[in-house]
Design an enzyme around this catalytic site. Structure first.
Site, PDB file in Angstrom:
ATOM      1  CB  THR A  16      -1.013   0.164   1.152  1.00 37.92           C
ATOM      2  OG1 THR A  16      -2.031   0.941   1.349  1.00 37.92           O
ATOM      3  CG2 THR A  16      -0.298   0.292   2.510  1.00 37.92           C
ATOM      4  CG  ASN A  17      -0.834   4.476  -1.200  1.00 39.83           C
ATOM      5  OD1 ASN A  17      -1.014   5.578  -0.873  1.00 39.83           O
ATOM      6  ND2 ASN A  17      -0.780   3.979  -2.060  1.00 39.83           N
ATOM      7  CE1 TYR A  18       4.339   5.001   5.742  1.00 45.23           C
ATOM      8  CE2 TYR A  18       5.297   5.700   3.786  1.00 45.23           C
ATOM      9  CZ  TYR A  18       4.827   5.117   5.184  1.00 45.23           C
ATOM     10  OH  TYR A  18       6.396   4.183   5.907  1.00 45.23           O
ATOM     11  CB  SER A  19      -2.930   7.460   0.159  1.00 49.09           C
ATOM     12  OG  SER A  19      -3.941   8.186   0.553  1.00 49.09           O
TER      13      SER A  19
END
Ligand code: C5P
Length: 223
Positions: free
Chosen positions: A29-32
């Site tokens: 995933t990512n930090y959004s």
């Protein structure tokens, strides 16, 4: 008091990250945080629009009065967005969609071995690119988070994906980007207009983005 200047619009907003699983307990995933997209959905609703918010996994309360669809992976997001698209007059794609997913999702938890593990990644669908291909008279807005060559990269994405305008921000700047409550955005449109905005609250930034949507709508009506 908010001016109800968007009552004729149905705004489809995407927000948050996506999760791309490679076994039942692990994912990429990512930090959004979803804050920018949720701010856009909240402000569009306050201005009278019908709002559909398609959201990846985030830790935020659902804004009052919006239709909320919860998704996890990019492919789920694509399906939810395509299902909502026919009603939408404006599409604002604030989600940080993972560009790649593990090619295989194992049914069982991957066991640790005494050797390295290689996970093959494959391309996810580019959702906004698909929408751009069937834009009709919708207003299509994308985001670009860049670490260098902000304006050139953003303009490239806007043109390639058939957006009406793009909201760019430089991740390397203090006060801009994924996690915080503020952002520093530059809005670029197809007429070559560039609006460089100062650091502002994400709610305020959402207001400026919706003002730009209104401007494009008025420009089209007068053509
Ligand atoms: O990832 P990229 O910088 O190209 O994202 C630009 C825009 O495209 C964003 O608005 C993002 O939400 C959208 N996008 C998408 N589907 C993807 C990747 C990006 O809709 N798979």
């Amino acid at each position: 008091l908010t001016v109800k200047d968007m009552v004729d619009e149905h705004v489809l907003v995407t927000a948050g990250p996506t999760r791309e699983p490679f076994d039942p307990v692990r994912f990429i995933t990512n930090y959004s945080s979803g804050k920018m997209g949720y701010a856009v959905a909240t402000m569009a609703r306050r201005r009278g629009a019908t709002v559909t918010l398609v959201s990846g996994p985030v830790q935020l309360p659902i804004p009052a009065g919006v239709f909320h669809v919860s998704v996890s992976s990019a492919r789920e997001m694509r399906d939810a967005v395509m299902a909502a698209l026919p009603e939408a007059t404006v599409v604002i794609k604030a989600a940080a969609v993972a560009d790649y997913r593990p090619a295989v999702r194992q049914d069982q938890k991957i066991k640790k071995k005494n050797e390295d593990l290689t996970v093959k990644l494959e391309r996810n669908p580019d959702i906004i690119h698909e929408i751009g291909a069937k834009k009709e008279d919708r207003i299509l807005v994308g985001f670009a988070m860049e670490s260098e060559h902000l304006v050139e990269h953003a303009i490239g994405k806007m043109v390639a994906k058939n957006m009406d305008f793009i909201v760019a921000n430089d991740v390397t700047k203090e006060g801009a980007g994924f996690q915080g409550d503020t952002n520093i955005i530059t809005i670029l449109d197809r007429d070559g207009e560039m609006q460089e905005l100062p650091l502002m609250d994400k709610m305020e930034a959402a207001g400026v983005i919706l003002d730009k949507v209104r401007e494009i709508r008025e420009r089209r009506r007068s053509q």
